[in-house]
Design an enzyme around this catalytic site. Structure first.
Site, PDB file in Angstrom:
ATOM      1  N   SER A   6      -2.176  -3.289   3.479  1.00 39.83           N
ATOM      2  CA  SER A   6      -1.440  -4.492   3.075  1.00 39.83           C
ATOM      3  C   SER A   6      -1.618  -5.591   4.106  1.00 39.83           C
ATOM      4  CB  SER A   6       0.049  -4.167   2.915  1.00 39.83           C
ATOM      5  OG  SER A   6       0.263  -3.227   1.886  1.00 39.83           O
ATOM      6  N   CYS A  37       0.885  -1.170   0.000  1.00 40.54           N
ATOM      7  CA  CYS A  37       0.000   0.000   0.000  1.00 40.54           C
ATOM      8  C   CYS A  37       0.917   1.213   0.000  1.00 40.54           C
ATOM      9  CB  CYS A  37      -0.960  -0.022   1.190  1.00 40.54           C
ATOM     10  SG  CYS A  37      -0.207  -0.360   2.784  1.00 40.54           S
ATOM     11  N   GLY A  42      -0.729  -1.322   6.858  1.00 45.34           N
ATOM     12  CA  GLY A  42      -2.145  -1.170   7.176  1.00 45.34           C
ATOM     13  C   GLY A  42      -3.034  -1.948   6.239  1.00 45.34           C
ATOM     14  N   GLY A  46       2.877  -0.146   3.696  1.00 45.99           N
ATOM     15  CA  GLY A  46       3.119  -1.574   3.618  1.00 45.99           C
ATOM     16  C   GLY A  46       2.788  -2.314   4.895  1.00 45.99           C
TER      17      GLY A  46
END
Length: 636
Positions: free
Chosen positions: A577, A570, A575, A573
């Site tokens: 994700s 995201c 939340g 990398g």
């Protein structure tokens, strides 16, 4: 006295001029120079009138008898030439970009701007409405602008004189007038902002809502209008009550050449449109590109959750997933089992018991909250020595979201071996994963090197490029099919792109420039997931996840077995994700009749990369989405 502001431009040199900017409600005056950019004007006007989402707006100016948008990076001098002071006296500040779900915008001023814009299009007859829709929209306009129905005031004569009926219908149509009065009476009690939201809801059904049209003609000399919106490029004949739509997904190429705008449509002959001048062709082409970029997710503003004070009628339609699950949980007659009963006598999990347990948990959100807060965000003995080296710090997007030394991905690159990405493999999952931050401008090369080194065949991207005025991820792929992006060691070619409702699918060919070996990569960008939030519905995420899982299986390399990791990213990398990663692991466990342990899974994942699943809302959503997955499965 009108508000005033000085927007002198970056150079702050040269002659300046006072310009009037008209908005939906009022006017303001700003001082500009020839170097003032469109984005500077937009930002300043939004600041004056306290509009929180500038990315939806644009500045229009009249040229050659038509209104044209001023692009964000264009200066007044570039648009209007050396004599710009003589040309630019008034600028229109209008809604430019129309997202597919206008009703999720929560700011009243933004809602009013959209309402006013579409209302004017409806009344002028620019949008095609059937009689039933026309009655409904007219009544909502009356309620929004004039308040509750009063039988002593709002009779048939009042409706005829009010500016609410689309011009395509006669104001002498007594049946339509009577229907509007009856519909208007039903709306009593609805507040103005509620009426505006309801109006926007129903307007979304109008095919070319929010489309700007420009005059053009074809090779035969026939005149008509062409415009672009969220769905694609529209062709509209003035005397014909129908539209031709070329969807963005079906447009292979778009360019302008002199006075001509040229579209290549999939499986069709190219279409050529003659504009009024070369400059107009360029400006229309640029405007179309901006609309296409907005559709692809390169927009500058996120959607917000609708605020509850829009009224009961609205809140029912916008009921949250948690409320739906709570309602369903209360209707379960059997007593939900304890955690011990999640396994049957033979040791295999019971999907029915799991579902009941999750439903029970969702009736006690405070328990879920305490469960989430009880999981350490980082592992106590985790170190980040390499990530904090001076040469590596500039490559990290966030200071506190960095990989552990023992799980970080190592690059085999001449530039160094560091990238902000982590291996997140856990013992109860047969699949391997890499969670990465969204590439920055200075890490695009590293990102593709990681893809190459790890043999990545599927990239799951769960962020927009920009949200608000914040960059969430740099664009790390070529713009068009057939175009190439080159790094020091690799060449990345776009093979195809398909834009679906929930996500954009892209295919790339990655080639090592030295050995000429190649790697096929599928890229799935989920486009409807707000930062630190959750998708609109669990079904949206599950549909996206199903496509990711299907392509992962399809793209699996025979010689690598299950060793080829899925790459998820995201912005940070962790939340969005992390939610997708959790859902992939948990749904696979459900489908394979394996033990499901939500807090235990998150606890293990956070020993591989810190801060995975950033918010309580995201953690709660995992419970909701897992129930939705169970509902799609056979509970045996």
């Amino acid at each position: 006295m009108m508000p005033q502001r000085s927007v002198r431009g970056p150079a702050d040199r040269g002659p300046s001029s006072r310009v009037t900017v008209t908005t939906y409600r009022n006017k303001c005056e700003i001082m500009v120079t020839g170097d003032t950019k469109g984005l500077e004007i937009i930002s300043d006007v939004c600041d004056i009138f306290k509009l929180p989402e500038p990315a939806y707006f644009g500045v229009r100016l009249k040229r050659d008898g038509s209104n044209f948008w001023m692009e964000n990076e264009e200066t007044i001098r570039q648009v209007c030439g050396k004599k710009w002071i003589e040309v630019v006296k008034v600028l229109d500040f209008k809604i430019r970009f129309f997202p597919p779900d206008l009703t999720r915008i929560s700011d009243d001023n933004i809602i009013y701007s959209y309402f006013t814009h579409i209302r004017d299009d409806v009344i002028k007859g620019n949008l095609m409405t059937d009689p039933t829709t026309a009655v409904s929209l007219s009544a909502l306009i009356l309620q929004a602008d004039g308040g509750n129905y009063d039988p002593m005031v709002h009779d048939a004569d009042f409706i005829r004189q009010a500016d609410c009926i689309p011009s395509r219908y006669s104001k002498n149509n007594s049946t339509m007038i009577d229907n509007i009065v009856m519909e208007y009476e039903k709306l009593s009690g609805m507040r103005s902002v509620e009426s505006q939201v309801e109006f926007l809801d129903r307007s979304q059904g109008l095919h070319d809502c929010g489309v700007d049209y420009y005059p053009t003609k074809d090779k035969s000399g026939s005149t008509f209008n062409i415009g672009a919106g969220h769905n694609g490029v529209f062709i509209k004949h003035n005397k014909l009550d129908n539209l031709i739509l070329f969807k963005w997904v079906n447009i292979v190429t778009m360019k302008h050449d002199g006075k001509f705008l040229w579209l290549e449509i999939e499986n069709k002959k190219p279409s050529t449109f003659e504009m009024l001048s070369k400059e107009i062709a360029r400006m229309v082409f640029t405007s179309f590109i901006a609309q296409h970029n907005f559709k692809l997710g390169r927009r500058l503003s996120p959607f917000k959750t609708l605020v509850p004070q829009y009224g009961e009628k609205r809140s029912i339609r916008s009921k949250s997933s948690r409320e739906e699950v709570d309602s369903r949980a209360s209707s379960i007659s059997a007593t939900p089992p304890s955690k011990r009963t999640l396994l049957t006598a033979n040791g295999s999990p019971s999907k029915t018991d799991l579902r009941n347990h999750l439903l029970k948990m969702l009736t006690q959100p405070e328990e879920i909250r305490m469960e989430y807060l009880g999981i350490d965000k980082t592992k106590p003995d985790g170190t980040h020595i390499v990530a904090n080296l001076p040469e590596n710090k500039p490559t990290n997007r966030f200071r506190d979201i960095i990989p552990y030394d023992d799980t970080r991905v190592h690059l085999h690159s001449k530039r160094g071996d560091y990238i902000n990405a982590s291996h997140v493999n856990i013992d109860n999952s047969k699949h391997k994963y890499i969670l990465s931050q969204g590439p920055k401008d200075n890490t695009v090369s590293d990102f593709w090197k990681m893809v190459w080194d790890q043999g990545i065949s599927v990239i799951a991207m769960v962020t927009q490029l920009r949200e608000g005025y914040k960059a969430k991820c740099s664009q790390y792929w070529p713009d068009e099919v057939g175009e190439e992006l080159e790094t020091e060691e690799l060449k990345v070619t776009m093979k195809f792109v398909r834009d679906d409702v929930l996500y954009v699918t892209r295919s790339f060919l990655v080639m090592d420039k030295e050995t000429e070996q190649s790697l096929d990569v599928i890229h799935l960008q989920f486009t409807s997931w707000p930062d630190h939030g959750v998708p609109k519905t669990p079904k949206d995420l599950l549909d996206y996840l199903s496509e990711v899982q299907s392509l992962t299986k399809e793209m699996k390399k025979p010689n690598m077995g299950e060793d080829c990791p899925i790459l998820i990213h995201c912005s940070a990398g962790v939340g969005r994700s992390g939610v997708l990663l959790m859902m992939d692991i948990l749904t696979r466990a459900v489908d394979n009749n394996e033990h499901v342990d939500i807090p235990g899974t998150l606890r293990k994942l956070r020993t591989k990369r810190s801060h995975i699943v950033q918010t309580e809302e995201q953690y709660l959503f995992i419970y909701t989405a897992l129930i939705a997955h169970l509902d799609q499965s056979r509970l045996i």
